[in-house]
Design a protein around this motif. Sequence first.
Motif, short mmCIF file in Angstrom:
data_model
loop_
_atom_site.label_atom_id
_atom_site.label_comp_id
_atom_site.label_asym_id
_atom_site.label_seq_id
_atom_site.Cartn_x
_atom_site.Cartn_y
_atom_site.Cartn_z
N GLU A 1 6.48 4.44 -20.82
CA GLU A 1 5.50 3.78 -19.96
C GLU A 1 6.19 2.69 -19.15
OE1 GLU A 1 1.62 1.09 -20.71
OE2 GLU A 1 1.70 3.00 -21.78
N ILE A 2 5.89 2.64 -17.87
CA ILE A 2 6.46 1.63 -16.98
C ILE A 2 5.31 0.82 -16.40
CG2 ILE A 2 7.81 1.22 -14.89
CD1 ILE A 2 9.11 3.98 -15.39
N PRO A 3 5.27 -0.47 -16.69
CA PRO A 3 4.18 -1.29 -16.15
C PRO A 3 4.38 -1.52 -14.65
CG PRO A 3 5.70 -2.66 -17.41
CD PRO A 3 6.16 -1.25 -17.56
N LEU A 4 3.33 -1.20 -13.89
CA LEU A 4 3.34 -1.39 -12.44
C LEU A 4 2.12 -2.19 -12.02
CD1 LEU A 4 4.15 2.25 -11.23
CD2 LEU A 4 5.76 0.37 -11.46
N THR A 5 2.27 -2.97 -10.96
CA THR A 5 1.10 -3.61 -10.37
C THR A 5 0.31 -2.55 -9.63
OG1 THR A 5 2.16 -4.13 -8.25
CG2 THR A 5 2.42 -5.76 -10.05
N THR A 6 -0.88 -2.88 -9.23
CA THR A 6 -1.72 -1.93 -8.49
C THR A 6 -1.05 -1.49 -7.20
OG1 THR A 6 -3.72 -2.89 -9.42
CG2 THR A 6 -3.99 -1.58 -7.43
N LYS A 7 -0.49 -2.43 -6.46
CA LYS A 7 0.17 -2.08 -5.18
C LYS A 7 1.43 -1.26 -5.42
CE LYS A 7 -2.60 -3.87 -2.18
NZ LYS A 7 -3.55 -3.00 -1.53
N GLU A 8 2.20 -1.59 -6.45
CA GLU A 8 3.38 -0.79 -6.78
C GLU A 8 2.97 0.64 -7.09
OE1 GLU A 8 6.19 -4.30 -8.74
OE2 GLU A 8 4.93 -3.05 -10.04
N VAL B 1 6.92 -4.38 2.44
CA VAL B 1 7.26 -3.02 1.98
C VAL B 1 8.65 -3.02 1.36
CG1 VAL B 1 7.65 -0.64 2.70
CG2 VAL B 1 5.75 -1.92 3.68
N THR B 2 9.59 -3.68 1.99
CA THR B 2 10.96 -3.75 1.47
C THR B 2 10.99 -4.38 0.08
OG1 THR B 2 11.77 -4.01 3.74
CG2 THR B 2 13.29 -4.58 1.96
N VAL B 3 10.23 -5.44 -0.10
CA VAL B 3 10.17 -6.12 -1.40
C VAL B 3 9.60 -5.17 -2.46
CG1 VAL B 3 9.06 -7.99 -2.68
CG2 VAL B 3 10.04 -8.43 -0.42
N TYR B 4 8.51 -4.51 -2.14
CA TYR B 4 7.88 -3.61 -3.11
C TYR B 4 8.74 -2.38 -3.41
CZ TYR B 4 3.52 -6.07 -3.73
OH TYR B 4 2.58 -7.00 -4.09
N ILE B 5 9.44 -1.87 -2.41
CA ILE B 5 10.37 -0.76 -2.65
C ILE B 5 11.45 -1.21 -3.63
CG2 ILE B 5 12.20 0.66 -1.59
CD1 ILE B 5 9.46 1.78 -0.93
N GLY B 6 11.96 -2.41 -3.43
CA GLY B 6 12.98 -2.95 -4.35
C GLY B 6 12.47 -3.08 -5.76
N ARG B 7 11.24 -3.55 -5.91
CA ARG B 7 10.65 -3.68 -7.25
C ARG B 7 10.50 -2.32 -7.91
NH1 ARG B 7 5.73 -7.90 -5.94
NH2 ARG B 7 7.04 -9.69 -5.46
#
Length: 78
Positions: free
Chosen positions: A3-10, A46-52
Amino acid sequence: GREIPLTTKEFNLLYFLCSHPEQVFTKSQLLNAVWGYDSFLDENTVTVYIGRLRDKIFRNNENYIKTVWGVGYKFQKK
């Protein structure tokens, strides 16, 4: 198998990319698809979220979110 915890946007960004494998999207297209047309966010979001996402789903030296230089990003199955 883990399981990988992700935020809603991620999750929404990953789901969108996975739903269109091998299709390249610009930052603007991803911003509109995930955050909405009425969003006042910068494309660098978008760049930040792609990195995450890359940090979270990187496995066995395989990065599934590819950068297409000068265009944008795509989800690439192995």
